[in-house]
Design an enzyme around this catalytic site. Sequence first.
Site, PDB file in Angstrom:
ATOM      1  CG  ASP A 139      -2.186  -0.782   1.011  1.00 42.77           C
ATOM      2  OD1 ASP A 139      -2.368  -1.317  -0.094  1.00 42.77           O
ATOM      3  OD2 ASP A 139      -3.008  -0.868   1.944  1.00 42.77           O
ATOM      4  CG  ASP A 142      -4.106  -7.883  15.129  1.00 46.70           C
ATOM      5  OD1 ASP A 142      -4.964  -7.171  15.702  1.00 46.70           O
ATOM      6  OD2 ASP A 142      -2.884  -7.639  15.198  1.00 46.70           O
TER       7      ASP A 142
END
Length: 541
Positions: free
Chosen positions: A144, A297
């Site tokens: 990214d 996560d």
Amino acid sequence: MEEGNVSTTEALGMAGEALGLFLPLLSAAEGLRRAAAAVVVPAMRAAVALCLAMSMMLVVEKLSMATVALYVKLSRRTPEKVYKWEPVPVPAAAEDAEVGSLAYPMVLVQIPMFNEREVYQISIAAVCSLSWPYDRLIIQVLDDSTDLTIRELVQEECQKWCKRGRSIHYISRDNRNGYKAGALKEAMELDYVKKCDYVAIFDADHEPPFDFLLRTIPFLMHNPGIALVQARWKFVNADQCLMTRIQEMSLNYHFKVEQQSGSTTMEFFGFNGTAGVWRIIAINEAEGWKERTTVEDMDLAVRATLQGWKFVYVGDLKVKSELPSNYKAYRYQQHRWACGPANLFKKMASDIIMAKKVSSVKKFFLIYNFFFARRIISHNVTFFFYCILIPASSFVPQVEIPKWGVFYIPLAITLLNSVGTPRSLHLILVWIFFESVMSLHRCKAVFIGLLEAGRVNEWVVTEKLGNSLKTKQIPADAKKLSNKFWERFHFLELGMGIFLLISACYNCAFRTNLYFIFIFPLSVSFLTMGAGYVGTCIPPT
């Protein structure tokens, strides 16, 4: 004489009138002081009682986890003894030679990164060197980066390994929607991912050992109820500076005690976002990656657990990683690590309570132990009790704090936190004061997360040094402080340092409880870190 007497009499009369005017003011001021005392003293006493109760909760929670971790260590209760584990079957007979690598399941490896100039080569090389048949391994580099030069470098690195026979895919986006979670989510939707059974994830600064998959995948292959196998982090720059030594102590406790006890008792712990292998079916069943918090996560781990999946922590499998050595970068990281869980707790508390596939015991563990005690209470107690209430009590003699609350409780908590890193036991006092300063930012982040205020979704990628650590080029430059005044100084820490210094001086001069012995070095810690004299400061390139 008469004129003098008249003047004296008039003067006395004027003084009496002035005194008459001031008496109501003095009376009002005294009334306000008493009213304030009537409010402040009970409030502080209630706050002290609450903090003492929460401190006891922390001690019990930490002692229970340490007991489990100690039991695992003494009994040598390795995951291979608890769960079925066998090496990946490799055909040896001549008639099975045609099967070849088909005995190995298809594995996807993802490396999310963002402007990782210093470390992209480390993670890509390590993943491409994993001991696993090349035709059974698909690698995704999820870049990214907004720096086009870095994008080109990462692409060239991927092409280099592609020419060496690795199935490596370079994937980039024209936006950062959802940050890391967004990148992982989009990558999982590609067609070739459907061929894979498992996915391993490594951040750009993580360097897995060559046998990582050989040691983790068998748990998933032979135990259909396991969704995640998590490895431990090993810090390559722990000795870079005092700040990294302190971080090593905190994170070693997280891995050796928190992760180990959660894996042993509840078969649950928070995924660390890297150095782990997931069963792809479990990810899909948990509705995949979500972009609603900065701890995607942990979000996925909790949702998978509520679906009945189990997790395994392999403590003797170590993945090299890097600790932030710059204080500003560390502050951003800790904000995300404290704000995200608090925000996730707010979003998922009702889901945990209403879950039907997990026991009431596991629900209690998730709400009380995993979220409330470790991620809400701990940060609040550390800051409000030790940095606010105890120093402020110097000015309010009516408020007394029992010695066991001031000394024995924090001593017990400190010793329990230090067991993970025996080599740094001599730094325990430094660890105490450093963590006290960081509690300011963690506590603030917790409330931002709970209230979903301003910086709740802020994501600042932690700066890394990577190959510069190996070439030893950084330390000389790292000692240089920024020339910009506003970049060097941290005014929250400086403000707290001044408050604590005043409290310490007042306590030393007018009180007999000797709190200044603790408050004074605490004020020095805040002032030192507020002035930028901690960690390293890397000049902009």
